[in-house]
Write a protein that holds these residues in place. Structure first.
Motif, PDB file in Angstrom:
ATOM      1  N   SER A  37       5.605  38.934  96.771  1.00 30.01           N
ATOM      2  CA  SER A  37       5.158  37.568  96.469  1.00 30.01           C
ATOM      3  C   SER A  37       4.689  37.455  95.014  1.00 30.01           C
ATOM      4  O   SER A  37       4.832  36.406  94.394  1.00 30.01           O
ATOM      5  CB  SER A  37       4.049  37.151  97.426  1.00 30.01           C
ATOM      6  OG  SER A  37       2.975  38.069  97.380  1.00 30.01           O
ATOM      7  N   GLN A  64      14.120  29.591  88.797  1.00 30.31           N
ATOM      8  CA  GLN A  64      12.963  29.814  89.682  1.00 30.31           C
ATOM      9  C   GLN A  64      13.281  30.890  90.712  1.00 30.31           C
ATOM     10  O   GLN A  64      14.319  30.824  91.393  1.00 30.31           O
ATOM     11  CB  GLN A  64      12.594  28.520  90.398  1.00 30.31           C
ATOM     12  CG  GLN A  64      11.462  28.661  91.410  1.00 30.31           C
ATOM     13  CD  GLN A  64      10.120  28.907  90.750  1.00 30.31           C
ATOM     14  OE1 GLN A  64       9.752  28.220  89.801  1.00 30.31           O
ATOM     15  NE2 GLN A  64       9.369  29.886  91.263  1.00 30.31           N
ATOM     16  N   VAL A  65      12.373  31.828  90.840  1.00 29.59           N
ATOM     17  CA  VAL A  65      12.427  32.834  91.910  1.00 29.59           C
ATOM     18  C   VAL A  65      11.164  32.677  92.740  1.00 29.59           C
ATOM     19  O   VAL A  65      10.052  32.757  92.207  1.00 29.59           O
ATOM     20  CB  VAL A  65      12.519  34.257  91.335  1.00 29.59           C
ATOM     21  CG1 VAL A  65      12.362  35.294  92.438  1.00 29.59           C
ATOM     22  CG2 VAL A  65      13.845  34.447  90.602  1.00 29.59           C
ATOM     23  N   THR A  66      11.354  32.451  94.026  1.00 28.74           N
ATOM     24  CA  THR A  66      10.221  32.293  94.936  1.00 28.74           C
ATOM     25  C   THR A  66      10.355  33.314  96.053  1.00 28.74           C
ATOM     26  O   THR A  66      11.373  33.359  96.743  1.00 28.74           O
ATOM     27  CB  THR A  66      10.171  30.882  95.530  1.00 28.74           C
ATOM     28  OG1 THR A  66      10.104  29.927  94.466  1.00 28.74           O
ATOM     29  CG2 THR A  66       8.958  30.723  96.433  1.00 28.74           C
ATOM     30  N   VAL A  67       9.312  34.134  96.212  1.00 32.22           N
ATOM     31  CA  VAL A  67       9.309  35.167  97.234  1.00 32.22           C
ATOM     32  C   VAL A  67       8.272  34.777  98.279  1.00 32.22           C
ATOM     33  O   VAL A  67       7.078  34.664  97.960  1.00 32.22           O
ATOM     34  CB  VAL A  67       8.988  36.551  96.642  1.00 32.22           C
ATOM     35  CG1 VAL A  67       9.068  37.623  97.729  1.00 32.22           C
ATOM     36  CG2 VAL A  67       9.936  36.877  95.496  1.00 32.22           C
ATOM     37  N   SER A  68       8.721  34.578  99.494  1.00 34.42           N
ATOM     38  CA  SER A  68       7.812  34.191 100.570  1.00 34.42           C
ATOM     39  C   SER A  68       7.318  35.420 101.305  1.00 34.42           C
ATOM     40  O   SER A  68       8.074  36.354 101.564  1.00 34.42           O
ATOM     41  CB  SER A  68       8.520  33.242 101.535  1.00 34.42           C
ATOM     42  OG  SER A  68       9.598  33.896 102.167  1.00 34.42           O
ATOM     43  N   THR A 103       7.020  36.033  92.274  1.00 35.86           N
ATOM     44  CA  THR A 103       7.321  34.605  92.199  1.00 35.86           C
ATOM     45  C   THR A 103       7.007  34.073  90.811  1.00 35.86           C
ATOM     46  O   THR A 103       5.889  34.217  90.317  1.00 35.86           O
ATOM     47  CB  THR A 103       6.518  33.833  93.254  1.00 35.86           C
ATOM     48  OG1 THR A 103       6.945  34.238  94.554  1.00 35.86           O
ATOM     49  CG2 THR A 103       6.714  32.338  93.099  1.00 35.86           C
ATOM     50  N   GLY A 105      16.237  31.651  93.413  1.00 35.93           N
ATOM     51  CA  GLY A 105      16.207  31.058  94.739  1.00 35.93           C
ATOM     52  C   GLY A 105      15.007  31.499  95.526  1.00 35.93           C
ATOM     53  O   GLY A 105      14.064  32.083  94.976  1.00 35.93           O
ATOM     54  N   LEU A 106      15.060  31.227  96.830  1.00 43.42           N
ATOM     55  CA  LEU A 106      13.990  31.574  97.750  1.00 43.42           C
ATOM     56  C   LEU A 106      14.422  32.793  98.564  1.00 43.42           C
ATOM     57  O   LEU A 106      15.519  32.799  99.135  1.00 43.42           O
ATOM     58  CB  LEU A 106      13.699  30.395  98.681  1.00 43.42           C
ATOM     59  CG  LEU A 106      12.693  30.622  99.808  1.00 43.42           C
ATOM     60  CD1 LEU A 106      11.312  30.926  99.241  1.00 43.42           C
ATOM     61  CD2 LEU A 106      12.658  29.413 100.723  1.00 43.42           C
ATOM     62  N   VAL A 107      13.558  33.794  98.599  1.00 47.27           N
ATOM     63  CA  VAL A 107      13.875  35.013  99.332  1.00 47.27           C
ATOM     64  C   VAL A 107      12.609  35.511 100.014  1.00 47.27           C
ATOM     65  O   VAL A 107      11.502  35.281  99.528  1.00 47.27           O
ATOM     66  CB  VAL A 107      14.464  36.080  98.377  1.00 47.27           C
ATOM     67  CG1 VAL A 107      13.441  36.497  97.326  1.00 47.27           C
ATOM     68  CG2 VAL A 107      15.001  37.276  99.132  1.00 47.27           C
ATOM     69  N   GLN A 108      12.783  36.192 101.135  1.00 44.84           N
ATOM     70  CA  GLN A 108      11.620  36.768 101.824  1.00 44.84           C
ATOM     71  C   GLN A 108      11.177  38.053 101.129  1.00 44.84           C
ATOM     72  O   GLN A 108      11.990  38.738 100.484  1.00 44.84           O
ATOM     73  CB  GLN A 108      11.973  37.064 103.278  1.00 44.84           C
ATOM     74  CG  GLN A 108      12.108  35.822 104.150  1.00 44.84           C
ATOM     75  CD  GLN A 108      12.226  36.168 105.619  1.00 44.84           C
ATOM     76  OE1 GLN A 108      12.715  37.238 105.972  1.00 44.84           O
ATOM     77  NE2 GLN A 108      11.765  35.277 106.470  1.00 44.84           N
TER      78      GLN A 108
END
Length: 125
Positions: free
Chosen positions: A88, A120-124, A91, A10-13
């Protein structure tokens, strides 16, 4: 038919955490070394972590040591990757892998036999 199914991406900060899981079927899970790889766009698939069979020995790439933890639950045929203090640079698409027995370099993707479809791993930042 062997299946490895990853979940938990997922999307994580940046600085956050995620836990990936990989459920295996069609193999005698407790007898397989399990691993995690990741692949970012334009980059070769790279080793992240592995966990052995008998003593549960673990191995990690240097950049995730102290932040990621691999574990397994043989009763549930599942391997986990707990990811903390995400950056980041983490990601990527994360893949679960299995091999029996482990021969050669665990860090090479061609050492491993079975693969999941990836999550998918997305790090913002």
């Amino acid at each position: 038919q062997v299946q490895l199914v990853e979940r938990g991406g997922g999307l994580v900060q940046a600085g956050g955490s995620l836990r990936l899981s990989c459920a295996a079927s069609g193999i005698a899970f407790s007898t397989y070394t399990m691993g995690w790889f990741r692949q970012a766009p334009g980059v070769e698939r790279e080793f992240v972590a592995a966990i052995g069979v008998s003593d549960g020995a673990t191995d990690y790439r240097d950049s995730v040591k102290g932040r990621f933890t691999i574990s397994r639950d043989n009763a549930k045929n599942t391997v986990y990757l707990q990811m903390n203090s995400l950056k980041s640079d983490d990601t990527a698409v994360y893949y679960c892998a299995a091999v029996r027995p482990l021969r050669g370099d665990a860090g090479r993707a061609d050492t491993w036999t079975y693969w999941g479809q990836g999550t998918q791993v997305t790090v913002s930042s």
